[in-house]
Motif scaffolding. Sequence first.
Motif, mmCIF file in Angstrom:
data_model
loop_
_atom_site.group_PDB
_atom_site.id
_atom_site.type_symbol
_atom_site.label_atom_id
_atom_site.label_comp_id
_atom_site.label_asym_id
_atom_site.label_seq_id
_atom_site.Cartn_x
_atom_site.Cartn_y
_atom_site.Cartn_z
ATOM 1 N N GLU A 145 0.206 3.772 -3.204
ATOM 2 C CA GLU A 145 -0.385 5.113 -3.096
ATOM 3 C C GLU A 145 0.497 6.214 -3.685
ATOM 4 O O GLU A 145 0.047 7.312 -3.928
ATOM 5 C CB GLU A 145 -0.751 5.432 -1.647
ATOM 6 C CG GLU A 145 0.424 5.655 -0.734
ATOM 7 C CD GLU A 145 0.040 5.809 0.732
ATOM 8 O OE1 GLU A 145 0.816 6.455 1.455
ATOM 9 O OE2 GLU A 145 -1.016 5.296 1.142
ATOM 10 N N ARG A 146 1.728 5.906 -3.948
ATOM 11 C CA ARG A 146 2.624 6.894 -4.571
ATOM 12 C C ARG A 146 2.402 7.018 -6.067
ATOM 13 O O ARG A 146 2.962 7.889 -6.713
ATOM 14 C CB ARG A 146 4.080 6.545 -4.291
ATOM 15 C CG ARG A 146 4.417 6.698 -2.825
ATOM 16 C CD ARG A 146 5.856 6.452 -2.565
ATOM 17 N NE ARG A 146 6.093 6.614 -1.134
ATOM 18 C CZ ARG A 146 7.272 6.761 -0.618
ATOM 19 N NH1 ARG A 146 8.331 6.751 -1.382
ATOM 20 N NH2 ARG A 146 7.414 6.899 0.673
ATOM 21 N N PRO B 271 0.802 -1.236 0.000
ATOM 22 C CA PRO B 271 0.000 0.000 0.000
ATOM 23 C C PRO B 271 0.834 1.285 0.000
ATOM 24 O O PRO B 271 0.476 2.245 -0.675
ATOM 25 C CB PRO B 271 -0.839 -0.113 1.276
ATOM 26 C CG PRO B 271 -0.923 -1.579 1.533
ATOM 27 C CD PRO B 271 0.380 -2.150 1.044
#
Length: 180
Positions: A141-142, A137
């Motif tokens: 998310e980057r 995660p």
Amino acid sequence: TLFINMNSSMKNQISQQFKNGGMSIKLLYINLGVYIVFSIIWIIIRLLKLDIASYYSLQNIFSFNSDILLSIIKPWTFITYSFIHGNIMHLFSNMLVLFFAGKMLEGFLGKKRILSIYIIGGLAGAVFYLISHNIFPLLLERGNIPMIGASASVFAILTALAIYVPNYEVFLFGVFKVKL
């Protein structure tokens, strides 16, 4: 004429080193050549005051991306990313390890195996990057982050050397004697 003779002599020297230097030297020169080409393109783009995004678009054609769809659409990037470097220190650090570890490993395994290890290391690095950026995660998310550099390929060579001759002694920083 002195400059022309020196220039010609340097070209001959580089040509001879490329021909006779082994695979690690060839890979070093290829990485350096790619870096010089991208640097010249960067300079031209800056001098002509073109949009810097066009440079990064060009670089992204060859860099590996963490997006699964992009890696399918651009399969060549599984290899080409390992010949592109972001700056001179990035290039220097990778080529320093390649030079020393590659030359040592060539002495044990021969010139042809170095290329295989370099390519397989780069492929493994790309696959690991793709999987990790799509599972964890924090990395997910980057977003899609392009990857460049020969680190995976070069450290595959260093790892192969350490596995093949783990008790081989080298001088770290020219001072400390350590086993691989």
